[in-house]
Design an enzyme around this catalytic site. Structure first.
Site, PDB file in Angstrom:
ATOM      1  N   ASP A 109       8.029   0.059   5.755  1.00  0.00           N
ATOM      2  CA  ASP A 109       8.896  -0.820   4.764  1.00  0.00           C
ATOM      3  C   ASP A 109       8.593   0.030   3.413  1.00  0.00           C
ATOM      4  O   ASP A 109       9.607   0.022   2.329  1.00  0.00           O
ATOM      5  CB  ASP A 109       8.854  -2.110   4.492  1.00  0.00           C
ATOM      6  CG  ASP A 109       8.480  -2.842   5.955  1.00  0.00           C
ATOM      7  OD1 ASP A 109       8.008  -2.085   6.805  1.00  0.00           O
ATOM      8  OD2 ASP A 109       8.889  -4.157   6.008  1.00  0.00           O
ATOM      9  N   ASP A 153       5.221  -4.477  -2.020  1.00  0.00           N
ATOM     10  CA  ASP A 153       7.053  -4.602  -2.237  1.00  0.00           C
ATOM     11  C   ASP A 153       7.186  -4.904  -3.528  1.00  0.00           C
ATOM     12  O   ASP A 153       8.202  -5.368  -3.993  1.00  0.00           O
ATOM     13  CB  ASP A 153       6.960  -5.926  -1.328  1.00  0.00           C
ATOM     14  CG  ASP A 153       7.038  -5.801   0.274  1.00  0.00           C
ATOM     15  OD1 ASP A 153       7.531  -4.733   0.559  1.00  0.00           O
ATOM     16  OD2 ASP A 153       6.657  -6.344   0.854  1.00  0.00           O
TER      17      ASP A 153
END
Length: 371
Positions: A148, A87
């Site tokens: 994601d 991320d």
């Protein structure tokens, strides 16, 4: 309608900055953010909100508030604090890349390139993708990708544009292709996660982490796919990504309830009290806005997507926003984080706030965010 909602959102962002200087919002279950340090995967969304507010309003307060946090992100990168995950794009696209795009600050550009190198280091040649979580060789997550990560790839595409170093571009494309092949199902639904053998790269199985069950379609995962593949099309112009985004968007739209805002998983039984995920609808709205920019004017799907976008955003503003809730810390209600884990099953989600405002300012002023 959009302007009123944006102005209400900016009041909330200003209030949060003034009441919690130098701190970041974290997820709770009590309709209040837990304000603390920079150590999770979500802090970039907060600086992203500040930059959106600045670009929309021109108010230097928001610019200074975001810029003041850059050294915090730099310190985190230097210390490699809480960065054993993919991320890094969420964190540094919405802080360092955003600041460089808006102000031209060379320090921000350099920090973003260093962050891109951190993300590149997570690429695993044995299975041709970026490892989602944990350190290399981790017995549970060493061969795992999650949908994601498609929203982290723009950091690599951006780094390629700045440096002309092909490794950034090639790793992003390899990961996007691997995600398209293994995370997107034939009917346009998606797996949240997929596992590969760490040694020989063989595909093992699809599964979920935050969805209802391994074979279900977690709505936020679906939304990451809608927006993520559209962004890969932005940078590569490969039509397979545009097609993938469209298929995922059609599935998302077809499975929405009457008020056009998703529940937390498309396969969960809906009962009284079943959690929504307003953030999934906000992310998908941004993805559809990106899609509409690249679709041909006579594309037969254009009207479907335009109608769905309007329906979702009107519902979020009218039924989920906090514009009529003085003192609220979030921008939209009824987001969910990890329902099965009973973590933030029905609360404000800072990424939901970010994508909600990104969609609003793009519709109102053409401001596209920082991907």
């Amino acid at each position: 309608m959009w302007q009123t909602a944006i102005e209400a959102a900016m009041k909330t962002i200003r209030q949060n900055i003034e009441q919690h200087p130098g701190l970041f919002p974290h997820i709770t279950e009590n309709q209040r953010y837990n304000w603390g340090g920079n150590g999770d995967w979500i802090e970039g969304f907060y600086t992203g909100l500040m930059w959106l507010a600045y670009e929309y309003s021109g108010d230097a307060f928001f610019k200074k508030s975001a810029s003041d946090l850059l050294s915090n992100f730099e310190d985190r990168l230097v210390r490699h604090h809480g960065l054993d995950h993919h991320d890094i794009g969420f964190l540094y696209s919405l802080s360092a890349v955003a600041e460089w795009q808006i102000t031209g600050n060379p320090q921000a550009k350099e920090l973003a390139l260093q962050a891109a190198d951190k993300l590149v280091a997570r690429y695993r040649p044995n299975f041709g993708a970026i490892q989602a979580w944990g350190q290399e060789g981790d017995p549970e997550n060493g061969g795992r990708i999650i949908i994601d990560c498609l929203l982290n790839l723009p950091l690599l595409y951006w780094a390629y544009e700045q440096t002309e170093d092909r490794r950034y571009y090639e790793i992003a494309v390899k990961h996007a292709n691997k995600s398209l092949r293994f995370l997107v199902r034939g009917d346009g639904s998606s797996y949240h996660t997929f596992y590969f053998d760490q040694e020989n790269g063989n595909a093992l199985r699809g599964g979920t982490h935050q969805g209802y069950q391994d074979g279900s379609t977690w709505t936020r995962g679906q939304s990451w796919g809608v927006y993520g593949f559209a962004l890969s099309y932005r940078y590569t112009k490969d039509p397979v990504y545009l097609d993938a985004s469209k298929r995922l968007a059609k599935y998302f739209i077809a499975h929405l309830p009457e008020d056009h805002v998703a529940y937390w998983d498309f396969d969960v039984q809906v009962e009284a009290g079943t959690p929504r995920d307003s953030s999934a609808s906000a992310i998908t709205a941004c993805g559809i806005l990106e899609l509409l920019e690249w679709m041909e004017p006579n594309d037969p799907d254009r009207e479907l997507f335009q109608t769905a976008l309007g329906n979702m955003m009107r519902s979020l503003v009218a039924n989920y926003s906090t514009k009529d809730l003085p003192g609220a810390e979030g921008l939209i209600q009824h987001g969910s984080y990890h329902v099965r884990g009973n973590r933030g099953p029905d609360d404000y989600m800072i990424w939901g706030d970010y994508y909600y405002l990104e969609a609003l300012v793009r519709m109102e002023k053409g401001i596209k965010g920082y991907w």
